[in-house]
Design an enzyme around this catalytic site. Structure first.
Site, PDB file in Angstrom:
ATOM      1  N   TYR A   1       0.860  -1.224  -0.037  1.00  0.00           N
ATOM      2  CA  TYR A   1      -0.001  -0.051   0.180  1.00  0.00           C
ATOM      3  C   TYR A   1       0.758   1.299  -0.039  1.00  0.00           C
ATOM      4  CZ  TYR A   1      -4.057  -2.977   0.163  1.00  0.00           C
ATOM      5  OH  TYR A   1      -5.082  -3.706  -0.128  1.00  0.00           O
TER       6      TYR A   1
ATOM      7  N   GLY B   1     -16.026   2.257 -15.799  1.00  0.00           N
ATOM      8  CA  GLY B   1     -14.692   1.334 -15.575  1.00  0.00           C
ATOM      9  C   GLY B   1     -14.806   0.581 -14.386  1.00  0.00           C
TER      10      GLY B   1
ATOM     11  N   HIS C   1     -14.627   1.261  -0.525  1.00  0.00           N
ATOM     12  CA  HIS C   1     -13.403   0.340  -0.250  1.00  0.00           C
ATOM     13  C   HIS C   1     -12.342   1.013   0.573  1.00  0.00           C
ATOM     14  CE1 HIS C   1     -14.993  -2.504  -3.647  1.00  0.00           C
ATOM     15  NE2 HIS C   1     -15.874  -2.703  -2.411  1.00  0.00           N
TER      16      HIS C   1
ATOM     17  N   GLN D   1     -15.497   2.630  -6.152  1.00  0.00           N
ATOM     18  CA  GLN D   1     -15.042   1.643  -5.275  1.00  0.00           C
ATOM     19  C   GLN D   1     -13.351   1.725  -5.079  1.00  0.00           C
ATOM     20  OE1 GLN D   1     -16.347  -2.463  -7.393  1.00  0.00           O
ATOM     21  NE2 GLN D   1     -16.941  -0.564  -8.810  1.00  0.00           N
ATOM     22  N   ASN D   2     -13.025   2.916  -5.783  1.00  0.00           N
ATOM     23  CA  ASN D   2     -11.483   3.328  -5.906  1.00  0.00           C
ATOM     24  C   ASN D   2     -10.842   3.696  -4.458  1.00  0.00           C
ATOM     25  OD1 ASN D   2     -11.273   2.756  -8.427  1.00  0.00           O
ATOM     26  ND2 ASN D   2     -11.261   4.641  -9.161  1.00  0.00           N
TER      27      ASN D   2
ATOM     28  N   ASP E   1      -8.297   5.427  -4.468  1.00  0.00           N
ATOM     29  CA  ASP E   1      -7.448   7.043  -4.683  1.00  0.00           C
ATOM     30  C   ASP E   1      -8.205   8.122  -4.649  1.00  0.00           C
ATOM     31  OD1 ASP E   1      -8.981   7.878  -7.302  1.00  0.00           O
ATOM     32  OD2 ASP E   1      -7.935   5.967  -8.280  1.00  0.00           O
TER      33      ASP E   1
ATOM     34  N   SER F   1     -15.437  -3.814 -13.475  1.00  0.00           N
ATOM     35  CA  SER F   1     -15.759  -5.127 -13.875  1.00  0.00           C
ATOM     36  C   SER F   1     -16.928  -5.666 -13.443  1.00  0.00           C
ATOM     37  CB  SER F   1     -14.558  -6.012 -13.838  1.00  0.00           C
ATOM     38  OG  SER F   1     -14.107  -6.194 -12.517  1.00  0.00           O
TER      39      SER F   1
HETATM   40  P1  NAD Z   1     -11.262  -4.170 -12.470  1.00  0.00           P
HETATM   41  O1  NAD Z   1      -9.863  -3.847 -12.122  1.00  0.00           O
HETATM   42  O2  NAD Z   1     -12.028  -5.330 -11.707  1.00  0.00           O
HETATM   43  O3  NAD Z   1     -11.926  -3.689 -13.624  1.00  0.00           O
HETATM   44  C1  NAD Z   1     -11.601  -2.582 -14.336  1.00  0.00           C
HETATM   45  C2  NAD Z   1     -12.625  -2.328 -15.152  1.00  0.00           C
HETATM   46  O4  NAD Z   1     -12.431  -0.996 -16.174  1.00  0.00           O
HETATM   47  C3  NAD Z   1     -12.628  -3.267 -16.469  1.00  0.00           C
HETATM   48  O5  NAD Z   1     -13.886  -3.883 -16.755  1.00  0.00           O
HETATM   49  C4  NAD Z   1     -12.032  -2.275 -17.772  1.00  0.00           C
HETATM   50  O6  NAD Z   1     -12.580  -2.695 -19.028  1.00  0.00           O
HETATM   51  C5  NAD Z   1     -12.449  -1.044 -17.371  1.00  0.00           C
HETATM   52  N1  NAD Z   1     -11.419  -0.108 -17.952  1.00  0.00           N
HETATM   53  C6  NAD Z   1     -10.119  -0.375 -17.934  1.00  0.00           C
HETATM   54  N2  NAD Z   1      -9.448   1.102 -18.428  1.00  0.00           N
HETATM   55  C7  NAD Z   1     -10.657   1.761 -18.761  1.00  0.00           C
HETATM   56  C8  NAD Z   1     -10.646   2.972 -19.564  1.00  0.00           C
HETATM   57  N3  NAD Z   1      -9.562   3.756 -19.815  1.00  0.00           N
HETATM   58  N4  NAD Z   1     -11.882   3.718 -19.753  1.00  0.00           N
HETATM   59  C9  NAD Z   1     -13.204   2.702 -19.599  1.00  0.00           C
HETATM   60  N5  NAD Z   1     -13.068   1.623 -18.820  1.00  0.00           N
HETATM   61  C10 NAD Z   1     -11.957   1.054 -18.725  1.00  0.00           C
HETATM   62  O7  NAD Z   1     -11.976  -2.889 -11.164  1.00  0.00           O
HETATM   63  P2  NAD Z   1     -12.972  -2.688 -10.314  1.00  0.00           P
HETATM   64  O8  NAD Z   1     -14.391  -3.204 -10.839  1.00  0.00           O
HETATM   65  O9  NAD Z   1     -12.962  -1.272  -9.735  1.00  0.00           O
HETATM   66  O10 NAD Z   1     -12.973  -3.773  -9.110  1.00  0.00           O
HETATM   67  C11 NAD Z   1     -11.553  -3.831  -8.454  1.00  0.00           C
HETATM   68  C12 NAD Z   1     -11.347  -3.610  -7.324  1.00  0.00           C
HETATM   69  O11 NAD Z   1     -10.097  -2.818  -7.126  1.00  0.00           O
HETATM   70  C13 NAD Z   1     -11.960  -2.257  -6.671  1.00  0.00           C
HETATM   71  O12 NAD Z   1     -12.801  -2.725  -5.648  1.00  0.00           O
HETATM   72  C14 NAD Z   1     -11.284  -1.407  -5.993  1.00  0.00           C
HETATM   73  O13 NAD Z   1     -11.232  -1.057  -4.647  1.00  0.00           O
HETATM   74  C15 NAD Z   1      -9.794  -1.998  -6.256  1.00  0.00           C
HETATM   75  N6  NAD Z   1      -8.964  -0.980  -7.208  1.00  0.00           N
HETATM   76  C16 NAD Z   1      -8.977   0.316  -7.047  1.00  0.00           C
HETATM   77  C17 NAD Z   1      -7.835   1.310  -7.694  1.00  0.00           C
HETATM   78  C18 NAD Z   1      -7.828   2.678  -7.444  1.00  0.00           C
HETATM   79  O14 NAD Z   1      -8.262   3.148  -6.415  1.00  0.00           O
HETATM   80  N7  NAD Z   1      -7.579   3.446  -8.519  1.00  0.00           N
HETATM   81  C19 NAD Z   1      -6.917   0.504  -8.548  1.00  0.00           C
HETATM   82  C20 NAD Z   1      -7.158  -0.926  -8.731  1.00  0.00           C
HETATM   83  C21 NAD Z   1      -7.958  -1.726  -7.875  1.00  0.00           C
END
Ligand code: NAD
Length: 233
Positions: free
Chosen positions: A54, A172, A105, A87-88, A90, A174
């Site tokens: 982290y 964005g 999250h 869900q991010n 960041d 899944s």
């Molecule tokens: P995921 O990684 O499972 O899915 C990401 C989705 O975004 C995919 O369906 C992909 O097709 C789509 N995607 C990727 N790039 C894109 C773009 N440029 N434009 C549009 N769509 C795009 O992510 P999730 O569904 O958020 O679940 C994963 C878990 O991971 C979450 O619970 C989250 O807490 C965590 N996470 C957070 C971060 C962050 O804070 N930025 C980063 C990684 C994971």
């Protein structure tokens, strides 16, 4: 009264800001075992490894900047009541100007005590944390992040917002992480429901699939919604 918009986002909205998603072929899960870094058992086994993971994620967020998708989502607030449910972990929505953001999250810039009676959060900004950093009651501080097998934060409140929304924009995600993934199914009165992703997937029931980059598709949807409301005013 303004119409209400809920924007529900996942890792994909921040991908073009340089923050890795979990499931892409170049994503985080290819380099890490989830159970080691995103599960309470990993924390128990090797807390130093979890803190290091982290610390790196926090540094990634410090270096990243919001992209056009985050900025246009923030712009909606000038015309609608907007709640961003993300869900991010960041802080790019906040840095783009969104003022009403719910983090299901957790947040990477915060830590909390691992002592179960403690609910106090500590804002640490972008600095790294280490083993031995404790709260006032002597418990180790852990990332304020919801791991697998832990309950998401403010899910009831999120469900209520979705139920009341007139428009919903999902970007964005899944939709693999439950219970957050079931939120779009709770939208009963919304008349505009858009789902933006890069994947060739079946969108949630009643949602229109827009396949492409968030930085391009979100601003075009937002422009349409702003034009619609300004024509009415
Ligand atoms: P995921 O990684 O499972 O899915 C990401 C989705 O975004 C995919 O369906 C992909 O097709 C789509 N995607 C990727 N790039 C894109 C773009 N440029 N434009 C549009 N769509 C795009 O992510 P999730 O569904 O958020 O679940 C994963 C878990 O991971 C979450 O619970 C989250 O807490 C965590 N996470 C957070 C971060 C962050 O804070 N930025 C980063 C990684 C994971």
């Amino acid at each position: 009264m303004n119409e209400k918009i809920v924007v529900f986002t996942g890792a994909g909205v921040s991908a073009e800001s340089g923050i890795e998603t979990f499931r892409a072929s170049t994503g985080l899960w290819n380099n890490h075992n989830i159970m080691d870094v995103c599960h309470p058992s990993g924390w128990k086994k090797n807390p130093r490894k979890v803190l290091d993971f982290y610390n790196t994620r926090r540094e990634d967020v410090r270096k990243a900047a919001p992209n056009a998708a985050h900025f246009s989502i923030a712009e909606l607030e000038n015309f609608y009541d907007v709640v961003v449910i993300t869900q991010n972990i960041d802080n790019l929505h906040e840095r783009a100007g969104s003022s009403n953001v719910m983090h299901l999250h957790g947040e990477i810039t915060k830590v909390r005590s691992e002592g179960s009676s403690e609910s106090k959060l500590y804002d640490i900004g972008y600095r790294p944390t280490s083993l031995g950093e404790k709260c006032e009651s002597g418990f180790q501080l852990r990332p304020h992040v919801v791991w697998f097998d832990e309950m998401p934060l403010c899910i009831k409140e999120a469900e209520e917002h979705i139920g009341e929304a007139n428009k919903i924009l999902v970007v964005g995600t899944s939709l693999q992480v439950y219970p957050a993934a079931s939120l779009p199914n709770l939208s009963f009165i919304a008349h505009d429901k858009i789902f933006i992703t890069l994947d060739d997937v079946e969108p949630p029931h009643g949602f229109e699939l827009h396949k492409g980059l968030a930085s391009q598709l979100v601003p075009s949807i937002v422009d349409k919604w702003i034009e619609k409301i300004t024509r009415k005013l």
